[in-house]
Design a protein around this motif. Structure first.
Motif, PDB file in Angstrom:
ATOM      1  N   PHE A 206      37.516  15.835  59.217  1.00  0.00           N
ATOM      2  CA  PHE A 206      37.640  14.421  58.854  1.00  0.00           C
ATOM      3  C   PHE A 206      36.770  14.131  57.630  1.00  0.00           C
ATOM      4  O   PHE A 206      35.768  14.824  57.365  1.00  0.00           O
ATOM      5  N   VAL A 207      37.184  13.130  56.874  1.00  0.00           N
ATOM      6  CA  VAL A 207      36.487  12.762  55.640  1.00  0.00           C
ATOM      7  C   VAL A 207      35.188  12.062  56.015  1.00  0.00           C
ATOM      8  O   VAL A 207      35.190  11.064  56.751  1.00  0.00           O
ATOM      9  N   ASP A 235      45.842  16.368  53.490  1.00  0.00           N
ATOM     10  CA  ASP A 235      45.667  15.016  54.020  1.00  0.00           C
ATOM     11  C   ASP A 235      46.907  14.551  54.777  1.00  0.00           C
ATOM     12  O   ASP A 235      47.880  15.294  54.938  1.00  0.00           O
ATOM     13  N   GLN A 236      46.884  13.297  55.228  1.00  0.00           N
ATOM     14  CA  GLN A 236      47.967  12.769  56.047  1.00  0.00           C
ATOM     15  C   GLN A 236      49.299  12.729  55.296  1.00  0.00           C
ATOM     16  O   GLN A 236      50.368  12.838  55.905  1.00  0.00           O
ATOM     17  N   ASP A 237      49.242  12.567  53.980  1.00  0.00           N
ATOM     18  CA  ASP A 237      50.458  12.510  53.172  1.00  0.00           C
ATOM     19  C   ASP A 237      50.995  13.888  52.823  1.00  0.00           C
ATOM     20  O   ASP A 237      51.989  14.000  52.099  1.00  0.00           O
ATOM     21  N   GLY A 238      50.328  14.955  53.283  1.00  0.00           N
ATOM     22  CA  GLY A 238      50.784  16.308  52.985  1.00  0.00           C
ATOM     23  C   GLY A 238      50.298  16.850  51.662  1.00  0.00           C
ATOM     24  O   GLY A 238      50.755  17.927  51.239  1.00  0.00           O
ATOM     25  N   VAL A 239      49.380  16.149  51.008  1.00  0.00           N
ATOM     26  CA  VAL A 239      48.852  16.600  49.711  1.00  0.00           C
ATOM     27  C   VAL A 239      47.777  17.664  49.952  1.00  0.00           C
ATOM     28  O   VAL A 239      46.866  17.472  50.777  1.00  0.00           O
ATOM     29  N   ALA A 263      39.889  10.859  45.439  1.00  0.00           N
ATOM     30  CA  ALA A 263      39.954   9.403  45.241  1.00  0.00           C
ATOM     31  C   ALA A 263      40.803   8.725  46.311  1.00  0.00           C
ATOM     32  O   ALA A 263      40.533   7.576  46.699  1.00  0.00           O
ATOM     33  N   ASN A 264      41.817   9.388  46.816  1.00  0.00           N
ATOM     34  CA  ASN A 264      42.718   8.768  47.791  1.00  0.00           C
ATOM     35  C   ASN A 264      42.341   9.073  49.239  1.00  0.00           C
ATOM     36  O   ASN A 264      43.063   8.667  50.154  1.00  0.00           O
ATOM     37  N   LEU A 265      41.238   9.781  49.443  1.00  0.00           N
ATOM     38  CA  LEU A 265      40.806  10.099  50.804  1.00  0.00           C
ATOM     39  C   LEU A 265      39.943   8.974  51.362  1.00  0.00           C
ATOM     40  O   LEU A 265      39.058   8.462  50.671  1.00  0.00           O
TER      41      LEU A 265
END
Length: 477
Positions: A206-207, A235-239, A263-265
């Motif tokens: 987890f972040v 991450d949750q978006d598959g990135v 940045a998006n985490l």
């Protein structure tokens, strides 16, 4: 999440695990068979020799019974004689009406009341009724046309149903669904080198903060860290994000990773394991069996559960949170959260009934998580110095028969234990007033403190019970 053997001596550096227990085996049940005495002989056919004999009188042949004599019909009563000098009376009755005929009134007849005159509708209401009927006809036709259009536009001839767009529950309703929505964006899947393969191991994490640091278990990334192998955070978006190891602690089975382009985490909210009580609901997040973004729920089954995993230099000792939330291989490093959506622990180990060679055990309803307080202490040490520390007193201990504590087998020179009143042969029965039954309990109780703390040991020396205070010293690991 490996099983270990805790049969050997333990020390602050390398205690051991638990004894192996054979797996439970079950035998299939046998089909029910009809008992032989319940089966009729000869199948469904009736045997002739089993038919009862015809009925015979026990008294032989019965004589014929003579018929009854004919009855003489009753004679009418003879006419009664009259006596002289006595008047003859005859009852007088009114004339009888035929059956069902109405009985006439005995005296006066009452005339029927006059019929009321029928009310007449005023003439001005007829135009109004006509206008209302016309309006109702127009409205009914419009409604029928609307329903027909909706029926034609929907699939299967079902009337169109408006879908719900709002959330079914408020954001602060403390449900599992709300917690999942809040924490899944902060949960990641980790794929690392293992067994010589670039994507040989999968785990969770987890972040931790806005700088892109991710918390996970040491055993998820240990081999990749030693071989400088690749580590991917998904991450949750598959990135996919490339990650590096900042530092790790085999003693507490924790590791801190650094993710590029974070940045998006979204960092997870941090709670407190010390405030949780047995029976409270908890939610486990992770990627069991590589199934990313999975959520399971359960309760806290126990707190302060001493657990040892691994062996040798990789042995870990955890003052664990026990839960029945489903935790399987791949959940390692994922967050365990309360109903406020706060992380209270890191999923780390499971108890199993044993597995075949080359296979991992699966969930049996007994999982263990590292308390978030220990995670914060270790992560802070790693982020500040790149290394983790743990406290020791400088002794080697071994469990006693009957679970009566842990016997001191060796005291290391130059350690706090050497400068205390502790002696070889003493049996430690409690640490800070909490009872201990074996060497694992002692090691876990000591490593739950900070290196600046002092512990009070209750020991038995012969027939005496003593309380000895011992300081702690830091070791790296």
């Amino acid at each position: 999440m490996s099983d270990t053997d805790n049969t050997g001596p333990a020390s602050d550096d390398a205690p051991a695990g638990f004894p192996y227990e054979a797996p439970i085996e079950y035998e299939p049940t046998t089909p029910y068979e009809l008992p032989e005495e319940m089966t009729p002989p000869g199948g469904d056919e009736t045997r002739a020799d089993t038919q009862p004999p015809p009925y015979e009188s026990p008294y032989g042949v019965q004589p014929a019974v003579a018929p009854y004599p004919e009855q003489t019909p009753p004679q009418p009563y003879a006419e009664q004689p009259t006596y002289a000098g006595q008047p003859q009376y005859q009852q007088q009755y009114p004339p009888q009406q035929a059956w069902g005929a109405p009985v006439p009134p005995p005296y006066l007849s009452v005339p029927a009341p006059p019929k009321p005159e029928r009310a007449r509708v005023p003439g001005w209401t007829w135009p109004l009724v006509s206008v209302l009927a016309l309006l109702l006809g127009i409205g009914g036709g419009f409604l029928g046309g609307t329903l027909a259009n909706d029926d034609n536009n929907s699939s299967g001839g079902v009337l169109k149903v408006e879908r719900r767009t709002a959330q079914p529950l408020p954001d602060d309703n403390a449900s599992v669904a709300t917690v999942a929505q809040k924490l899944l964006p902060s949960t990641v899947q980790i794929v690392a080198e293992f067994g010589g393969r670039a994507q040989g191991a999968t785990g969770s994490g987890f972040v931790f903060d806005k700088q892109g640091h991710v918390i996970t278990n040491n055993h998820v990334v240990a081999e990749a860290a030693e071989d400088d192998g690749p580590i991917d955070v998904i991450d949750q978006d598959g990135v996919h994000h490339k990650a590096t190891v900042v530092g790790r602690s085999p003693v507490y089975d924790l590791a801190v990773l650094k993710v590029d382009d974070s940045a998006n985490l979204q960092p997870a909210a941090i709670g407190s394991a010390d405030q949780m009580r047995v029976g409270e609901t908890v939610i486990a997040f992770g990627s069991p069996l590589s199934l990313s973004a999975s959520v399971t729920s359960g309760i806290i089954s126990a707190v302060h559960r001493p657990v040892s995993t691994g062996d040798g230099d990789d042995a870990s000792f955890i003052n664990a949170i026990q839960t029945d939330a489903a935790i399987n291989p791949g959940n390692s490093g994922g967050p365990l959260a309360n109903l406020q959506g706060e992380v209270i622990g890191v999923n780390s180990a499971i108890a199993t009934l044993g597995a075949s060679a080359g296979q991992e055990g699966s969930n049996i309803g007994i999982g263990f998580a590292i308390p978030i307080e220990q995670v914060q202490v270790t992560a802070d040490q790693i982020l500040r110095t790149g290394k983790a520390q743990y406290p020791v007193i400088g002794v080697s201990v071994r469990g006693t028969e009957g679970g009566g504590g842990a016997e001191v087998k060796e005291i290391t020179a130059g350690t706090p234990a050497a400068s205390s009143d502790l002696k070889v042969g003493d049996v430690i029965t409690a640490v800070d007033g909490d009872r201990v039954t074996n060497q694992t309990d002692v090691v876990v109780a000591i490593r739950s403190h900070l290196v600046t703390d002092t512990v009070e040991l209750t020991v038995k020396r012969g027939s005496k019970t003593l309380k000895i205070k011992v300081g702690l010293v830091a070791k790296t690991g």
